[in-house]
Design a protein around this motif. Structure first.
Motif, PDB file in Angstrom:
ATOM      1  N   ARG A   9       0.842  -1.209   0.000  1.00 29.26           N
ATOM      2  CA  ARG A   9       0.000   0.000   0.000  1.00 29.26           C
ATOM      3  C   ARG A   9       0.873   1.254   0.000  1.00 29.26           C
ATOM      4  NH1 ARG A   9      -3.727   2.068   4.983  1.00 29.26           N
ATOM      5  NH2 ARG A   9      -3.772   4.232   4.330  1.00 29.26           N
ATOM      6  N   PHE A  10       1.893   1.252   0.841  1.00 31.51           N
ATOM      7  CA  PHE A  10       2.816   2.396   0.863  1.00 31.51           C
ATOM      8  C   PHE A  10       3.450   2.571  -0.516  1.00 31.51           C
ATOM      9  CE2 PHE A  10       2.469   2.639   5.420  1.00 31.51           C
ATOM     10  CZ  PHE A  10       2.942   3.888   5.769  1.00 31.51           C
ATOM     11  N   LYS A  11       3.833   1.456  -1.126  1.00 31.68           N
ATOM     12  CA  LYS A  11       4.449   1.533  -2.453  1.00 31.68           C
ATOM     13  C   LYS A  11       3.464   2.096  -3.476  1.00 31.68           C
ATOM     14  CE  LYS A  11       6.237  -1.063  -6.236  1.00 31.68           C
ATOM     15  NZ  LYS A  11       5.899  -2.222  -6.995  1.00 31.68           N
ATOM     16  N   LEU A 109      12.923  -3.362  -0.632  1.00 25.56           N
ATOM     17  CA  LEU A 109      12.539  -3.701   0.733  1.00 25.56           C
ATOM     18  C   LEU A 109      11.501  -4.814   0.745  1.00 25.56           C
ATOM     19  CD1 LEU A 109      12.539  -3.288   3.794  1.00 25.56           C
ATOM     20  CD2 LEU A 109      10.765  -1.542   3.450  1.00 25.56           C
ATOM     21  N   ILE A 110      10.474  -4.696  -0.078  1.00 27.66           N
ATOM     22  CA  ILE A 110       9.418  -5.716  -0.114  1.00 27.66           C
ATOM     23  C   ILE A 110      10.008  -7.080  -0.480  1.00 27.66           C
ATOM     24  CG2 ILE A 110       7.342  -6.462  -1.366  1.00 27.66           C
ATOM     25  CD1 ILE A 110       6.566  -3.412  -1.430  1.00 27.66           C
ATOM     26  N   GLN A 111      10.923  -7.098  -1.437  1.00 30.50           N
ATOM     27  CA  GLN A 111      11.578  -8.359  -1.819  1.00 30.50           C
ATOM     28  C   GLN A 111      12.368  -8.931  -0.652  1.00 30.50           C
ATOM     29  OE1 GLN A 111      13.896  -7.443  -5.381  1.00 30.50           O
ATOM     30  NE2 GLN A 111      12.665  -8.943  -6.482  1.00 30.50           N
ATOM     31  N   ARG A 112      13.155  -8.092  -0.011  1.00 28.78           N
ATOM     32  CA  ARG A 112      13.977  -8.556   1.109  1.00 28.78           C
ATOM     33  C   ARG A 112      13.102  -9.049   2.245  1.00 28.78           C
ATOM     34  NH1 ARG A 112      18.251  -5.043   4.795  1.00 28.78           N
ATOM     35  NH2 ARG A 112      19.211  -6.855   5.812  1.00 28.78           N
ATOM     36  N   TRP A 113      12.062  -8.298   2.554  1.00 22.82           N
ATOM     37  CA  TRP A 113      11.172  -8.644   3.657  1.00 22.82           C
ATOM     38  C   TRP A 113      10.433  -9.952   3.353  1.00 22.82           C
ATOM     39  CZ3 TRP A 113       5.883  -8.130   5.383  1.00 22.82           C
ATOM     40  CH2 TRP A 113       5.765  -7.971   6.755  1.00 22.82           C
ATOM     41  N   SER A 114       9.962 -10.088   2.126  1.00 24.62           N
ATOM     42  CA  SER A 114       9.234 -11.296   1.716  1.00 24.62           C
ATOM     43  C   SER A 114      10.150 -12.522   1.718  1.00 24.62           C
ATOM     44  CB  SER A 114       8.629 -11.115   0.326  1.00 24.62           C
ATOM     45  OG  SER A 114       7.666 -10.096   0.355  1.00 24.62           O
TER      46      SER A 114
END
Length: 168
Positions: A9-11, A109-114
């Motif tokens: 959502r932020f993205k 970030l989303i990739q790393r977090w996922s």
């Protein structure tokens, strides 16, 4: 809202801001939307770095969280207050990123977090890294802190959006 949906959502919200809206500082002592995003991204990577450090530790840590840290995780979130860090810890976030750069950074970030989503539960919960205010946190807690920190900034995001809504 699931954790991954919050980051997404932020993205996706980045698509709605003009460069002027991203960089406008509405008053002294208040960040721009771009600075808020920079802060969230920098801190999220710090938290994930600490989470990854937990995977490399050999010794278990018997110490736990501070009372504030216990309350934070018990409530699964920060209290609804504005937090101001001491000046020595409060560096001014970057205000020069383009929307495209922020989108790229959010993707990273989303990739790393996922990547860690299915692995974090298998990390020894007694391998911990100390947080200055919350005490000793394990990998799962550092991982969760990313989402909690983003959620904490939702009110700030809404305030900043209202302040720049007339700019294009």
């Amino acid at each position: 809202m699931s954790d991954n949906n919050l980051l997404s959502r932020f993205k996706s919200d980045l698509d709605h801001y003009s460069l002027k809206q991203l960089r406008t500082i509405s008053e002294e002592g208040v960040w721009s939307i771009g600075q808020m995003y920079d802060h969230l991204l920098v801190v999220a990577h710090e938290y994930l770095d600490n989470m990854e450090t937990c995977t490399t530790l050999m010794e278990e840590q018997p110490l736990g969280k501070t009372p504030f840290g216990e309350q934070l995780f018990k409530n699964s979130g920060f209290p609804p207050i504005k937090v101001r860090l001491p000046d020595e810890l409060n560096s001014t976030p970057n205000n020069s990123d383009s929307r495209e750069n922020l989108l790229t950074r959010m993707d990273q970030l989303i990739q790393r977090w996922s990547h860690w989503e299915t692995k974090v539960d298998s990390i020894n919960p007694n391998h911990k890294v100390e947080h200055g205010g919350f005490g000793w946190l394990n990998a799962k807690e550092w991982y969760k802190l990313v989402e909690m920190h983003f959620r904490h900034h939702l009110r700030q995001k809404d305030e900043l959006e209202r302040k720049v809504s007339n700019y294009s």
